[in-house]
Design an enzyme around this catalytic site. Structure first.
Site: not given
Length: 428
Positions: A257, A302, A321, A374
């Site tokens: 985001p 993509d 990320d 993460c």
């Protein structure tokens, strides 16, 4: 209370059937009032969210307690989920036990009039035999740690004596951390501003301020003026590790985001392209940029297929990320524990390697790429990096000097979530 219990049980049922918690809860909170659920008060909405998250967070334990209390399996999934929600309240909240039981019985009767007596008997039996029931539940690792067994086994195999702390950290309530915008205010001045508003906080990283108690963003001084953003302290490592300098051309390859995107732009004047596969989520990046009065080029595309969006100009820095199991942020998304399957980890690793190889082509000679997940699973982390380096003799992994990094891995604790970082450089 019974309205929140009913709503939470519906959310939990849908998640256990395979739906995403955030989307399911959002739909429940936005639903048009009707026969199933009346219009919710702000207090009921908060309770519904807490009960949904909490029940899923401790689902492994709650199931093993409930199974001891039932003489035969309950086929009614709504009833079963209502009982799990009530057990969560009795075990993990400060709600008065008699009120929890009474409201749960009312909620059950709304869904199944004949089952009120069963609910009353089960919950009162729990109150009478709580410690014995918990002791039996804890004899299984799923009951003790509230994760599926495959997850527990994987963490134990990888981390040994540290595994229990990692698992238990994933069951805590997540901290609320702010990132101070160094373009507008320094951390000392922002801490003083918080103190003026009687908000207790402490500095834990160069730009990271940990709130003692979570707050809505509209209660944060200067939030809408761009003084701070909400971002986990572990996630704030990314922008500093990428080592950006004014004038660099930078790609944030999975940007939404926008937390890391905006942090990069706060640290340096960059020609930054924020890319994301999901055009709707890309709007979140735009909103964050506008609030912070920052600029970046936004592109829907993509990361694994740069031919469809890349203009052919190489990047000095790339932030990758990548999609992952999210096992390091499970306390923020407890449904992940019950939606993931063992085979998913290898699937993510293959996807991550594919993205990494595709982005490597876009990096200029002597440029740096920061690989981020993460996740706490090595299969998605260092093993992907090792596989990549075995295939690319023009790359090397650089040492990382920031604190709390254990060979690139940050473990979840009371200050931050779990992340993995690997900084790669292309040979000149």
């Amino acid at each position: 209370m019974h309205i929140a219990q009913r709503g939470a049980s519906q959310v939990v049922c849908q998640v256990l059937a395979g739906r995403n918690l955030s989307q399911t809860l959002s739909a429940a909170l936005q639903a048009t009032p009707g026969q199933i659920m009346p219009e919710l008060t702000p207090q009921q909405r908060g309770a519904l969210q807490d009960l949904s998250y909490g029940t899923l967070r401790f689902y492994g334990q709650l199931v093993r307690v409930l199974d001891q209390l039932l003489h035969k399996p309950v086929q009614d999934s709504q009833l079963r989920c209502l009982l799990l929600v009530a057990l969560y309240q009795l075990l993990h909240t400060k709600a008065a036990p008699h009120a929890v039981v009474d409201h749960a019985v009312r909620a059950v009767r709304k869904c199944n009039a004949a089952a009120g007596g069963l609910a009353n008997a089960v919950l009162r039996n729990f109150l009478r035999n709580r410690e014995a029931l918990l002791a039996v539940a804890a004899t299984s690792e799923e009951g003790r740690y509230a994760y599926p067994q495959w997850w527990i086994t994987a963490v134990q195999a990888q981390y040994g004596r540290y595994s229990e702390a990692i698992l238990l950290a994933g069951n805590q309530h997540p901290p609320m951390t702010l990132r101070v915008n160094c373009r507008y205010i320094n951390t000392a001045d922002y801490l003083a501003l918080l103190a003026q508003h009687d908000i207790q906080a402490s500095l834990i990283e160069p730009d990271a301020v940990l709130l003692r108690y979570p707050l809505p963003v509209n209660k944060l001084p200067g939030f809408f003026d761009g003084l701070v953003s909400v971002q986990d302290a572990g996630a704030q490592y990314a922008a500093r590790l990428l080592d950006v300098q004014d004038g660099m051309r930078v790609l944030d390859a999975c940007a939404a985001p926008g937390g890391k995107t905006t942090h990069l732009l706060e640290l340096a004047q960059l020609d930054l392209l924020a890319l994301d596969k999901n055009s709707q989520r890309l709007e979140l990046v735009r909103e964050n940029l506008q609030r912070l009065q920052l600029h970046a080029q936004l592109q829907s595309g993509d990361a694994a297929q740069p031919d469809s969006w890349w203009d052919g100009k190489p990047f000095h820095r790339i932030l990758a990320d990548v999609p992952c199991s999210a096992s390091g942020v499970v306390r923020r998304h407890p449904d992940i524990k019950w939606l993931r399957r063992p085979g998913d980890i290898n699937g993510f690793a293959q996807q991550q390697l594919h993205i990494l190889c595709a982005l490597w082509q876009l990096l200029e000679r002597d440029g740096k790429l920061l690989y981020v997940t993460c996740s706490i699973f090595a299969r998605e982390n260092q093993e992907v990096i090792n596989e990549f380096l075995n295939q690319h003799d023009d790359g090397k992994q650089l040492p990382l000097s920031m604190p709390n990094l254990n060979e690139g891995q940050i473990f979840p604790n009371d200050q931050h979530d779990g992340f993995f970082y690997a900084l790669l450089q292309k040979h000149a």
